[in-house]
Design a protein around this motif. Sequence first.
Motif, short mmCIF file in Angstrom:
data_model
loop_
_atom_site.label_atom_id
_atom_site.label_comp_id
_atom_site.label_asym_id
_atom_site.label_seq_id
_atom_site.Cartn_x
_atom_site.Cartn_y
_atom_site.Cartn_z
N MET A 1 0.82 -1.18 0.00
CA MET A 1 0.00 0.00 0.00
C MET A 1 0.87 1.26 0.00
N ARG A 2 1.92 1.25 0.84
CA ARG A 2 2.79 2.42 0.90
C ARG A 2 3.49 2.67 -0.43
N SER A 3 3.94 1.60 -1.06
CA SER A 3 4.65 1.79 -2.32
C SER A 3 3.72 2.33 -3.40
N SER A 4 2.47 1.92 -3.39
CA SER A 4 1.53 2.44 -4.38
C SER A 4 1.22 3.91 -4.11
N ILE A 5 1.14 4.29 -2.86
CA ILE A 5 0.90 5.69 -2.51
C ILE A 5 2.09 6.53 -2.92
N ILE A 6 3.28 6.05 -2.64
CA ILE A 6 4.49 6.77 -3.03
C ILE A 6 4.56 6.89 -4.55
N ALA A 7 4.20 5.81 -5.24
CA ALA A 7 4.22 5.83 -6.70
C ALA A 7 3.22 6.85 -7.24
N LEU A 8 2.02 6.93 -6.65
CA LEU A 8 1.03 7.91 -7.08
C LEU A 8 1.53 9.33 -6.87
N ILE A 9 2.11 9.56 -5.71
CA ILE A 9 2.63 10.90 -5.42
C ILE A 9 3.75 11.25 -6.41
#
Length: 110
Positions: A1-9
């Motif tokens: 989840m964190r990696s997808s959030i970081i990727a979106l940002i």
Amino acid sequence: MRSSIIALIAVFVVGSTVISLGFLTNQQYLDVPEISNQYEKLENYKTELEKINQYNQEVLKNLEEKIRNSDDVNINKLNEEIKVLKKVIDENKAELEQVITKLSQMKSDP
């Protein structure tokens, strides 16, 4: 989840930067017939910025909702990601305001 959030940002930041740099570096001396074309392009750019800003705000709202409903021990990291996203949204708003100002100047000075 964190990696997808970081990727979106990261995608938002890179996308905003590419759009901004593309727009700013592509400004050239324009003849009078091209001014209306520039106005249309600026209108389109404004519309795209509004869409990006709206999408960023939706992502921010979703992140904040996930934090409220989370028992995760890494909430501080998520809060930092939210701060970054808020900064991107603020930068987009500032750029949008500049575009709107430029559009109004172009409209009043034909």
